[in-house]
Design a protein around this motif. Structure first.
Motif, short mmCIF file in Angstrom:
data_model
loop_
_atom_site.label_atom_id
_atom_site.label_comp_id
_atom_site.label_asym_id
_atom_site.label_seq_id
_atom_site.Cartn_x
_atom_site.Cartn_y
_atom_site.Cartn_z
N TRP A 2 0.84 -1.22 0.00
CA TRP A 2 0.00 0.00 0.00
C TRP A 2 0.86 1.25 0.00
CZ3 TRP A 2 -2.47 2.12 5.03
CH2 TRP A 2 -3.27 3.25 4.75
N ARG A 3 1.83 1.27 0.91
CA ARG A 3 2.69 2.46 1.04
C ARG A 3 3.55 2.64 -0.21
NH1 ARG A 3 7.56 3.69 4.05
NH2 ARG A 3 7.47 5.85 4.75
N CYS A 4 4.12 1.54 -0.71
CA CYS A 4 4.96 1.61 -1.92
C CYS A 4 4.13 2.06 -3.12
CB CYS A 4 5.59 0.26 -2.21
SG CYS A 4 6.82 -0.27 -1.01
N ARG A 5 2.91 1.53 -3.24
CA ARG A 5 2.06 1.86 -4.38
C ARG A 5 1.67 3.33 -4.34
NH1 ARG A 5 -3.41 2.14 -5.61
NH2 ARG A 5 -4.03 1.25 -7.62
N ALA A 6 1.31 3.82 -3.16
CA ALA A 6 0.95 5.24 -3.05
C ALA A 6 2.12 6.13 -3.42
CB ALA A 6 0.46 5.54 -1.62
N ALA A 7 3.34 5.74 -2.98
CA ALA A 7 4.51 6.54 -3.33
C ALA A 7 4.80 6.48 -4.81
CB ALA A 7 5.72 6.04 -2.53
N ALA A 8 4.64 5.28 -5.41
CA ALA A 8 4.91 5.12 -6.83
C ALA A 8 3.95 5.91 -7.69
CB ALA A 8 4.85 3.64 -7.21
N LEU A 9 2.69 6.00 -7.24
CA LEU A 9 1.68 6.72 -8.01
C LEU A 9 1.70 8.21 -7.75
CD1 LEU A 9 -1.30 4.25 -7.69
CD2 LEU A 9 -0.06 4.83 -9.78
N ARG A 10 2.48 8.63 -6.71
CA ARG A 10 2.52 10.05 -6.36
C ARG A 10 1.11 10.56 -6.13
NH1 ARG A 10 7.26 9.67 -4.58
NH2 ARG A 10 8.93 9.61 -6.08
N CYS A 11 0.42 9.95 -5.16
CA CYS A 11 -1.00 10.24 -4.93
C CYS A 11 -1.23 11.70 -4.58
CB CYS A 11 -1.54 9.36 -3.80
SG CYS A 11 -1.80 7.66 -4.29
N GLY A 12 -1.47 12.52 -5.58
CA GLY A 12 -1.87 13.90 -5.37
C GLY A 12 -0.93 14.66 -4.46
N GLY A 13 -1.49 15.60 -3.70
CA GLY A 13 -0.72 16.36 -2.74
C GLY A 13 -0.72 15.67 -1.39
N ASP A 14 -0.02 16.28 -0.44
CA ASP A 14 0.10 15.68 0.89
C ASP A 14 -1.25 15.51 1.56
OD1 ASP A 14 2.76 15.51 0.59
OD2 ASP A 14 3.30 17.02 2.09
N ALA A 15 -2.22 16.36 1.25
CA ALA A 15 -3.52 16.29 1.91
C ALA A 15 -4.49 15.33 1.24
CB ALA A 15 -4.15 17.70 1.97
N ASP A 16 -4.15 14.81 0.07
CA ASP A 16 -5.05 13.90 -0.63
C ASP A 16 -5.07 12.53 0.04
OD1 ASP A 16 -5.84 15.72 -2.46
OD2 ASP A 16 -4.51 15.06 -4.06
N GLU A 17 -6.24 11.90 -0.03
CA GLU A 17 -6.44 10.64 0.65
C GLU A 17 -5.95 9.46 -0.19
OE1 GLU A 17 -10.07 9.40 3.29
OE2 GLU A 17 -10.49 8.78 1.24
N ALA A 18 -5.29 8.51 0.45
CA ALA A 18 -4.92 7.24 -0.16
C ALA A 18 -5.48 6.14 0.72
CB ALA A 18 -3.40 7.12 -0.28
#
Length: 841
Positions: A232-248
């Motif tokens: 989960w954490r690696c995938r969110a980092a790889a996808l660059r999920c929006g800004g810091d405030a965006d939900e993953a």
């Protein structure tokens, strides 16, 4: 976590599809599905596929005929599967048990139910998900296998319908939030779309080493939760999920059959699950570390009870049109654990299957049982991501040869609290001249990963994990599990970073594995993170983050030199690494021989002028030879020929910074500088020692004294601070104090902390592509560095990156200019790094 891939292609020759009806008469009735079964998100066909080898004992028997007969027999017991779904009022689904039959296709394929040329066969199943979940499907397939093998009588586990047990209550009582049915804000941000032409599919294997590396004893959780949180954490980092405030989010299936208060009878084959959902902002997920993600996943699973599942049924009943959990997949990692479903243990009479499990994994994926090429059992996680995101998937690189398994205590200088973080160094390299036998003509990602595995044979403690023992003592468990390695690509050229690189390096977050921080959890996690990023111009960036407890700046330089030597063909490093941490262990009994103000708190630390949450401004300042000559000329006559360049610049910057922060005149302020003890100890440390051999020179005065008295006063304080710690027994005294005080942090409030890197030779590294264009820390925070730099005019000098609140930075620049005019003339310049390339990386 090595990726597993296949490029096999073939053509199957299918026969005409036929309907296989139950072999005996079955009831004709309407059977309502449960309110878990008929939700919108399950209205599709779920696939399963099983591969079988040829069995000489079965010569002459056609697997298609055997399975077709077994299917007809099984449908007598599972007769609703031979019916048809009907939709009634309120989009409620019911099964009309018509006994029309299930579709069956025979096929042949020209590779060495589809018959294979080698005599083996493939059994593929696609079932309407409204009828059964993974556990239910496997119950049905196991029944098929029993009947195909000629087991007499009914299936061992008779099927039970009992869908009324999971109908909505009357009246419905929704008792949970059910985030799985609610979209996050801005669902279009960072969504992986099924129609993305760049999607890549790879499977990642987590074997015993990887699972051991991820284990965190302080968090009670399963293997599934551990791997799921990591991915989960690696995938969110790889996808660059929006800004810091965006939900993953992570969304995973919890089977109701295993819940303590489950009312479901043995043989129930319907859908009996709910989704556990953990949500965090992208910033929290990035900065909180693996432990944060793991705790979120464990907490989410603990919330799924039978009451939660009944609440799902009620929610589906009262919500309009039986909602789909699909929209919540925006920025969500959806995963199911099928390692216990029994996919890998199905026998139709030809022996147990070679593979059994889902045929595909798209945006939702699974944990499957699997083996690697060495025969080790583990967990396989298929992933589907855009190509650019897939390249950022990390893997563990272990030593290329066996290494000793032992526990090696760190020194009592190494394991102080202030060094429990990951120090970054970043290197930029041009493409370099490509010769026929030159590494510069090869892919830097592959070359450096191979060299890293080789160098870890010599530096094998770095491939281990730190453990904390009694008294907060740190030891390295030399497990050989490996270090984290990421290969990446960036659509930017080296020239785009500007003519002169200085911290903070633009877009550091794109070039390093971890977010920069001055504190971190270092226990039970990898000790080295490396990312190699290929640039559009053919150059590359080598980003390193190493646990500071393992090595100081000279130690990192020694390690990087070894990597370069092995890349260029050496069989072993020219300087062999030496552990010898016992040389800097505290004495018994403890007997500190000096005062150590570096570990004493300042009075009223709350009176600092820098606070968490302040908007900080970064500016590098370059001191050319003329500036340093002017500072020397401004020094008192008795100091001019005694002071080093570091002392001249450090005293000047300390004075300007203190004035810029506008402390009260009576406030205590401090200067703290790192002093390398190599060459100063008796007996000396051996050549090859790469641990922390540093101590802190400390000067203490008041803001009024420092700013009101002449520059020579600050210079004298800095010189005495360094001289005081350059005795042969000061570092040993520091080790004793650190143990006596419980391994404290050094003071930071109202303190200017600086390290001299001009002699560390971090920049003088050749990894096979020529000497680095830049080699130094990627960022600076409140601590800073003196770095060797050449300006646009070719002058060699010292760059000092400064980080201050916005208004303080304005005053700092003004103070520098005022002192330059009143104390000496010429030579200090500010560099602005407004490169504007953030959106291009």
């Amino acid at each position: 976590m090595a990726p597993m891939a296949s490029s096999l292609t073939f053509k199957a020759r299918r026969g005409a599809p036929m309907l296989v009806a139950p072999a005996a008469a079955t009831p004709h009735e309407l059977k309502p599905l449960s309110d878990i079964d008929d939700q919108q998100g399950l209205r599709f066909y779920r696939s399963g596929i099983h591969f079988y080898r040829s069995d000489p004992a079965k010569a002459g028997q056609d697997p298609a005929a055997v399975v077709k007969k077994a299917l007809a027999d099984a449908l007598v017991y599972y007769y609703p599967l031979a019916g048809r779904l009907r939709e009634v009022e309120g989009r409620k689904l019911v099964v009309d048990c018509t006994a029309d039959g299930a579709v069956f296709v025979e096929a042949d394929a020209d590779v060495t139910v589809t018959r294979l040329r080698c005599g083996g066969f493939v059994f593929a199943l696609q079932i309407c998900h409204n009828m059964a979940d993974a556990a239910g499907v496997m119950q049905f397939v196991q029944a098929l296998g029993e009947l195909a093998r000629g087991v007499p009588g009914a299936p061992t586990v008779p099927p039970v319908w009992a869908r009324e047990l999971l109908l909505a209550r009357s009246p419905p009582r929704v008792t949970h939030a059910h985030l799985e049915y609610h979209c996050p804000e801005q669902p279009s941000a960072a969504v992986v779309r099924p129609d993305d032409a760049t999607l890549e599919r790879r499977a990642f294997f987590f074997g015993p080493r990887e699972l051991s590396a991820l284990r965190m004893p302080q968090v009670r959780c399963s293997r599934f939760e551990t791997v799921a949180a990591f991915v989960w954490r690696c995938r969110a980092a790889a996808l660059r999920c929006g800004g810091d405030a965006d939900e993953a989010r992570i969304q995973f299936v919890v089977n109701a059959r295993g819940l303590r208060d489950s009312p479901l009878p043995r043989g129930f084959y319907g859908n009996a699950f709910a989704f556990a959902v953990a949500a965090a902002t992208a910033g929290e997920l990035r900065d909180g570390g693996f432990a944060f993600a793991l705790q979120k996943v464990a907490a989410a699973k603990a919330e799924v009870t039978m009451e939660c599942i009944r609440s799902v049924a009620d929610f589906n009943m009262v919500s309009e049109r039986r909602p789909n959990f699909g929209p919540s997949a925006a920025r969500s990692y959806m995963v199911s654990d099928v390692t216990r479903a029994g996919f890998e243990n199905v026998d139709f009479g030809w022996g147990v299957n070679v593979y059994g499990g889902p045929a595909t994994a798209n945006l939702a994926t699974f944990h499957l049982k699997g083996r690697n090429e060495s025969g080790e059992e583990g967990i396989v996680v298929p992933m589907c991501l855009p190509a650019q995101a897939m390249e950022r998937e990390p893997e563990l690189v272990a030593p290329s040869k066996p290494t000793p398994r032992e526990r090696k205590p760190l020194s009592d200088i190494d394991d102080q609290e202030s060094l429990r973080f990951y120090r970054s160094v970043i290197y930029f390299f041009h493409h370099g001249p490509a010769g026929a036998d030159s590494s510069s003509s090869k892919d830097p990602v592959g070359v450096l990963k191979h060299a890293l595995a080789d160098v870890l044979v010599f530096y094998y403690p770095i491939a281990g994990r730190i453990r904390e023992e009694a008294g907060r003592k740190l030891v390295v468990d030399c497990t050989g599990e490996g270090v984290v390695f990421v290969g990446a690509d960036a659509d930017v050229r080296l020239d785009d970073f500007g003519s002169t690189l200085t911290p903070p390096i633009p877009c550091t977050g794109e070039l390093l594995c971890l977010p920069e921080s001055s504190s971190a959890t270092v226990v039970d996690r990898p000790l080295l993170y490396i990312q190699v990023t290929r640039l559009a111009c053919g150059g590359f960036v080598f980003g390193l983050q190493i646990c500071h407890c393992l090595a100081d700046a000279p130690g990192v330089g020694q390690f990087m030199t070894a990597v370069g030597e092995l890349v260029r063909g050496a069989a072993a490093p020219s300087v062999r690494p030496v552990w010898a941490r016992e040389l800097l262990a505290a004495r018994s009994p403890l007997r500190p021989t000096y005062e150590h103000p570096e570990y004493e708190a300042v009075a009223d630390p709350g009176k600092d002028r820098i606070f968490p949450g302040d908007v900080m401004l970064h500016r590098p300042f370059f001191f050319c030879p003329a500036a340093i000559a002017a500072l020397r000329k401004a020094a008192p006559p008795q100091l001019r020929n005694k002071c080093s360049r570091f002392e001249l610049v450090a005293a000047f910057v300390w004075r300007c910074r203190t004035a810029a922060l506008v402390y009260d005149p009576s406030d205590e302020v401090r200067f703290l500088c790192v002093v390398n003890a190599r060459g100063k100890l008796r007996p000396p440390l051996p050549e090859g020692f790469y641990g922390n051999a540093l101590t802190f020179g400390t000067a203490v005065t008041t803001a009024g004294e420092l700013c009101e008295r002449p520059y020579g006063h600050a210079l004298e304080l800095v010189r005495k601070a360094k001289e005081r710690v350059m005795t042969d027994d000061y570092l040993q005294s520091a080790a004793d104090v650190l143990v006596a005080k419980g391994r404290p942090r050094f003071t930071t409030a109202r303190t200017y902390l600086v390290t001299d890197l001009t002699k560390a030779r971090l920049h003088d590294i050749d990894l096979g592509w020529g000497t680095a264009v830049y080699g130094a820390p990627a960022t600076t925070t409140l601590a800073t560095f003196h770095m060797p730099t050449t300006n646009a005019e070719g002058e060699e000098g010292i760059t000092v990156p400064i980080c201050l609140p916005v208004q303080a930075m304005e005053r700092f620049i003004a103070e520098m200019e005022w002192l330059e005019k009143t104390t000496f003339s010429g030579g200090v310049s500010e560099r602005s790094l407004g490169l504007g390339i953030s959106s291009r990386l």
